[in-house]
Design a protein around this motif. Structure first.
Motif, PDB file in Angstrom:
ATOM      1  N   SER A 130      -8.143   6.862   7.220  1.00  0.00           N
ATOM      2  CA  SER A 130      -8.815   7.595   6.316  1.00  0.00           C
ATOM      3  C   SER A 130      -6.866   7.203   5.423  1.00  0.00           C
ATOM      4  CB  SER A 130      -7.141   8.970   6.868  1.00  0.00           C
ATOM      5  OG  SER A 130      -6.568   9.261   7.898  1.00  0.00           O
ATOM      6  N   TYR A 131      -7.126   7.820   4.177  1.00  0.00           N
ATOM      7  CA  TYR A 131      -5.994   6.622   3.222  1.00  0.00           C
ATOM      8  C   TYR A 131      -4.249   6.905   4.053  1.00  0.00           C
ATOM      9  CZ  TYR A 131      -9.798   6.008   1.122  1.00  0.00           C
ATOM     10  OH  TYR A 131     -11.773   6.075   0.824  1.00  0.00           O
ATOM     11  N   PHE A 132      -3.911   7.751   4.355  1.00  0.00           N
ATOM     12  CA  PHE A 132      -2.344   8.022   4.663  1.00  0.00           C
ATOM     13  C   PHE A 132      -2.018   7.861   5.606  1.00  0.00           C
ATOM     14  CE2 PHE A 132      -2.986   9.809   0.539  1.00  0.00           C
ATOM     15  CZ  PHE A 132      -2.243   8.994  -0.222  1.00  0.00           C
TER      16      PHE A 132
ATOM     17  N   LEU B 203       3.937  11.502   4.341  1.00  0.00           N
ATOM     18  CA  LEU B 203       2.542  10.948   4.658  1.00  0.00           C
ATOM     19  C   LEU B 203       1.700  11.803   5.622  1.00  0.00           C
ATOM     20  CD1 LEU B 203       3.260   6.732   5.398  1.00  0.00           C
ATOM     21  CD2 LEU B 203       2.245   7.571   2.978  1.00  0.00           C
ATOM     22  N   ARG B 204       1.739  12.517   6.525  1.00  0.00           N
ATOM     23  CA  ARG B 204       1.800  13.755   6.530  1.00  0.00           C
ATOM     24  C   ARG B 204       1.426  14.433   5.796  1.00  0.00           C
ATOM     25  NH1 ARG B 204       5.416  13.564  10.630  1.00  0.00           N
ATOM     26  NH2 ARG B 204       6.162  16.087  10.556  1.00  0.00           N
ATOM     27  N   GLN B 205       1.809  14.565   5.182  1.00  0.00           N
ATOM     28  CA  GLN B 205       1.653  16.120   3.907  1.00  0.00           C
ATOM     29  C   GLN B 205       0.708  15.334   3.017  1.00  0.00           C
ATOM     30  OE1 GLN B 205       5.622  16.377   2.879  1.00  0.00           O
ATOM     31  NE2 GLN B 205       6.424  17.701   3.923  1.00  0.00           N
ATOM     32  N   ARG B 206       0.558  13.874   2.519  1.00  0.00           N
ATOM     33  CA  ARG B 206      -0.390  13.875   1.638  1.00  0.00           C
ATOM     34  C   ARG B 206      -1.420  13.718   2.105  1.00  0.00           C
ATOM     35  NH1 ARG B 206       0.934  10.593  -2.991  1.00  0.00           N
ATOM     36  NH2 ARG B 206      -1.341  10.673  -2.943  1.00  0.00           N
ATOM     37  N   GLU B 207      -1.403  13.339   3.589  1.00  0.00           N
ATOM     38  CA  GLU B 207      -3.012  13.030   4.229  1.00  0.00           C
ATOM     39  C   GLU B 207      -3.856  14.795   4.509  1.00  0.00           C
ATOM     40  OE1 GLU B 207      -6.850  11.356   5.515  1.00  0.00           O
ATOM     41  OE2 GLU B 207      -4.775  10.679   4.619  1.00  0.00           O
ATOM     42  N   GLY B 208      -2.870  15.605   4.671  1.00  0.00           N
ATOM     43  CA  GLY B 208      -2.810  17.263   4.779  1.00  0.00           C
ATOM     44  C   GLY B 208      -3.254  17.202   6.547  1.00  0.00           C
ATOM     45  N   GLU B 209      -3.413  18.665   7.220  1.00  0.00           N
ATOM     46  CA  GLU B 209      -3.564  18.901   9.080  1.00  0.00           C
ATOM     47  C   GLU B 209      -4.829  17.779   9.699  1.00  0.00           C
ATOM     48  OE1 GLU B 209      -3.079  22.857   9.936  1.00  0.00           O
ATOM     49  OE2 GLU B 209      -3.138  23.756   8.001  1.00  0.00           O
TER      50      GLU B 209
ATOM     51  N   CYS C 205       1.151  -1.426   0.251  1.00  0.00           N
ATOM     52  CA  CYS C 205       0.167  -0.088   0.273  1.00  0.00           C
ATOM     53  C   CYS C 205       0.532   0.849   0.206  1.00  0.00           C
ATOM     54  CB  CYS C 205      -1.111  -0.228   1.238  1.00  0.00           C
ATOM     55  SG  CYS C 205       0.057   0.496   2.524  1.00  0.00           S
ATOM     56  N   ALA C 206       0.332   2.060   0.076  1.00  0.00           N
ATOM     57  CA  ALA C 206       0.689   3.643  -0.247  1.00  0.00           C
ATOM     58  C   ALA C 206       1.728   4.148   1.254  1.00  0.00           C
ATOM     59  CB  ALA C 206      -0.534   4.819  -0.503  1.00  0.00           C
ATOM     60  N   LYS C 207       1.445   2.688   2.088  1.00  0.00           N
ATOM     61  CA  LYS C 207       1.624   3.866   3.590  1.00  0.00           C
ATOM     62  C   LYS C 207       2.904   3.180   3.938  1.00  0.00           C
ATOM     63  CE  LYS C 207      -2.217   2.654   4.870  1.00  0.00           C
ATOM     64  NZ  LYS C 207      -2.943   2.288   4.031  1.00  0.00           N
ATOM     65  N   VAL C 208       2.434   1.359   3.665  1.00  0.00           N
ATOM     66  CA  VAL C 208       3.502   0.903   3.610  1.00  0.00           C
ATOM     67  C   VAL C 208       5.115   0.850   2.675  1.00  0.00           C
ATOM     68  CG1 VAL C 208       4.210  -1.548   4.141  1.00  0.00           C
ATOM     69  CG2 VAL C 208       2.997  -0.921   4.600  1.00  0.00           C
TER      70      VAL C 208
END
Length: 676
Positions: A564-566, A578-584, A44-47
């Protein structure tokens, strides 16, 4: 440069087999193992970013001792010897004064390795301390309800979905939490198999499916019963299968099902009658229907009844008896391992329990003796637990000696007296088994521990030595412990030779095709005597919950939480990308509700009820229905405008399994500037 085959230890049903590329002491890339059929060569995008997790500049580098007020994040570096000496002295003094019940060990799911996860709790089990009733924040409701219906067995093999003729993702966002099942599902879709999503939100999975039914939160049992009503009415039940394999259908059909007419179910669920009729017809026509059940539908006051109703559907059509048919909640029940070798090496058979959902209450109110020492690993209860404000209030007690073992300075670690740097899974050796598939794998460490980090395994063994706990498990290596997991095992697990796993190749241990039942009757129990004895409705039902009705009368919005996705949980917080991809941290409100409150997309808003108020950014979208506010993921309070979502949730327990009822939360929202 070398490659190492490892297993993913994040709390996810897929338990992917991974390939780590290593250059010296650094992981340079993580990718899916192409030789594991379920992982199928992708992660997945996270791992995919877990190399950055291991080498994050935010990792804790040394043990720390608190120097300022609890929660202030003021610490000084100390040596491991100093930290362990202080822990040993404090614990021994507390035991001498108040007995072992004054201690609580708390390790949960951020590391899914069966040794690193469970050896910490095994240490406290052997010491006779208060014992964590783990899983109530996550799966105790759904798992208990499943066991009371089918018995402690796994569900359908997810790889059998390629043979299904209808697939329903019920309360399960596959693209967020089960992406490899979605990949298998795409194979079936090429044959024309339809995918239906039943979910209060329009998730990515819902958008990609053939049909999305946006059900009202907490009404899943009513919809399932409505389907049964139509199947009975239209003669679509498999009467032979029901007679041979279920207990109580005749009584359920006679006493409960008639109430759930299409008109009534429409009023309850918010779905049009035509859609309810269409869904029931599709399900009745399918022979190999597959329901992938999400755990989220059970995280509310009457979540157990929802699970029981949905899990019974494949019995009504006989789908449980056919390859590619049935339902899947978890697989672990059919993977018969002896994990007690690590979880329960010795110690009293019974002692005082601390329900994970009630941690805040117990830290503040438990007495005779009160909890005076707390050890936390592989979890972040200051964010995860309901009544998170109470948890923080409890952690702030000046007389509570708290030790946190974590790779990062979490919201929970900020309240600790001693913080110890922990390894990630890629720095540890362990054994894994999936809970959303039927694979097992032994995994080496890809790299050595970073900085001064220790694994849970090493730390528990050292603490056992210092506390005089002499069970063999605290002196054995991981490879020496592994055969104990197979001792006395049955079924597919028993056919595996433990030593054959040391090459790191994933092994499948699926049960035979066709659902088995392990209830007292040996059948799927629509009527549960165990529930009747507890004063709980013994047959799946839906009734409005009185407390929810009262709360809805006071507050206009209902909370929906979902991964959430990230950033589904704080285990991924250490990866800046990943924090940036998810946003605040944000919430989602329907345009109608936003307009009524004069709120614009991107505004800072205050979510509040009688328990707490938190601040998030607002996204205005029709991904949810009017009257619902969605908060994706569990995020640290340091990242949000203010606070974290579980501060809003009560610690009320579910009807079955004593689980958390996050989705039974009601609140309102206003502009941040108008906060009190």
């Amino acid at each position: 440069m070398k490659t190492v085959r490892v297993a993913c230890a994040h709390d996810c049903p897929d338990m992917c087999s991974l390939i780590a590329q290593v250059d010296g002491d650094r992981i340079t890339k993580i990718s899916g193992d192409p030789d594991q059929p379920f992982t199928a060569g992708f992660a997945c995008a996270k791992v995919n970013r877990d190399a950055e997790l291991v080498h994050s500049p935010e990792r804790l580098k040394t043990p720390l001792r608190r120097t300022g007020p609890k929660g202030s994040r003021q610490f000084e570096a100390v040596s491991w010897e100093e930290a362990l000496d202080e822990i040993e002295a404090k614990w021994k003094a507390i035991i001498a004064q108040s007995g072992p019940l004054a201690l609580l060990g708390y390790a949960y799911s951020a590391h899914q390795g069966q040794m690193n996860r469970h050896i910490v709790n095994g240490l406290f089990y052997a010491m006779g301390t208060s014992r964590l009733q783990a899983g109530t924040v996550c799966d105790s409701c759904c798992e208990t309800a499943w066991d009371l219906t089918l018995g402690p067995v796994g569900g359908a093999d997810p790889e059998s979905v390629v043979d299904s003729d209808l697939v329903i993702a019920w309360g399960c966002d596959l693209m967020a939490v089960n992406v490899h099942f979605w990949a298998k599902l795409e194979i079936a879709r090429k044959r024309g198999v339809q995918v239906v999503v039943i979910d209060p939100r329009r998730s990515r999975t819902a958008v990609s499916a053939d049909w999305h039914l946006p059900i009202r939160i907490g009404t899943d049992a009513a919809l399932a019963l409505g389907i049964v009503h139509i199947l009975v009415r239209d003669g679509l039940c498999d009467r032979a299968y029901l007679a041979a394999n279920t207990l109580g259908f005749d009584q359920w059909e006679r006493e409960t099902v008639p109430r759930f007419t299409p008109d009534y179910v429409s009023d309850v669920t918010g779905l049009p009658v035509a859609d309810i009729e269409k869904l029931a017809a599709m399900y009745g026509a399918a022979k190999r229907s597959f329901i992938r059940i999400g755990e989220g539908m059970t995280r509310l006051a009457r979540g157990g009844q929802a699970l029981r109703a949905v899990a019974t559907l494949p019995a009504v059509t006989g789908a449980y008896g056919r390859p590619g048919g049935g339902a899947l909640l978890l697989t672990a029940g059919s993977m018969d391992f002896n994990f007690s070798a690590v979880r329960k090496p010795s110690g009293p058979a019974a002692t005082r329990l601390v329900n994970q959902t009630l941690l805040g209450r117990e830290l503040l109110e438990m007495n005779d003796p009160p909890l005076r020492a707390l050890f936390i690993a592989a979890n972040n209860p200051a964010v995860t637990c309901p009544e998170a404000g109470k948890v923080r209030e409890g952690l702030a007690r000046g007389d509570l000696f708290t030790v946190v073992h974590d790779p990062f300075m979490t919201d929970t670690a900020a309240y600790a007296d001693i913080v110890l740097p922990a390894t990630t899974y890629l720095e540890t050796e362990d054994f894994y088994r999936g809970y959303g598939n039927y694979y097992m794998q032994y995994s080496p460490a890809a790299v050595a521990p970073q900085g001064e980090a220790w694994s849970n395994f090493r730390l528990a063994q050292e603490l056992a030595r210092r506390m005089g706990v002499v069970d063999p498990v605290f002196a054995k290596t991981q490879k020496e412990i592994l055969p104990e997991f197979f001792r006395g095992s049955t079924g597919a697990v028993a056919a595996v030779e433990p030593s054959s796993l040391f090459d790191g190749v994933p092994v499948k241990a699926a049960p035979p095709a066709g659902q088995s039942f392990a209830t007292p009757s040996g059948k799927l129990e629509i009527y549960s005597q165990a529930l009747a004895d507890q004063g709980v409705p013994p047959m799946p039902d839906w009734q409005p919950d009185e407390q929810e009705v009262a709360d809805a009368g006071k507050w206009p919005l209902r909370l929906l939480t979902a991964p959430s996705y990230f950033q589904p949980h704080t285990a991924f917080s250490g990866v800046a990308f990943l924090r940036q991809r998810e946003g605040e941290p944000f919430c989602v409100l329907h345009p109608q509700d936003a307009a009524q409150r004069g709120l614009a997309n991107g505004a800072k808003v205050r979510l509040f009820n009688e328990r707490a108020a938190i601040g998030l950014l607002l996204k205005v979208a029709d991904d949810v229905q009017p009257g619902v506010i969605l908060v994706p993921g569990q995020r640290p309070g340091t990242e949000a405008v203010d606070g974290t979502v579980n501060m809003l949730c009560s610690d009320r327990l579910t009807d079955i399994g004593e689980g958390a009822s996050y989705q039974s939360t009601f609140l309102d929202v206003e502009a941040w500037e108008t906060r009190a």
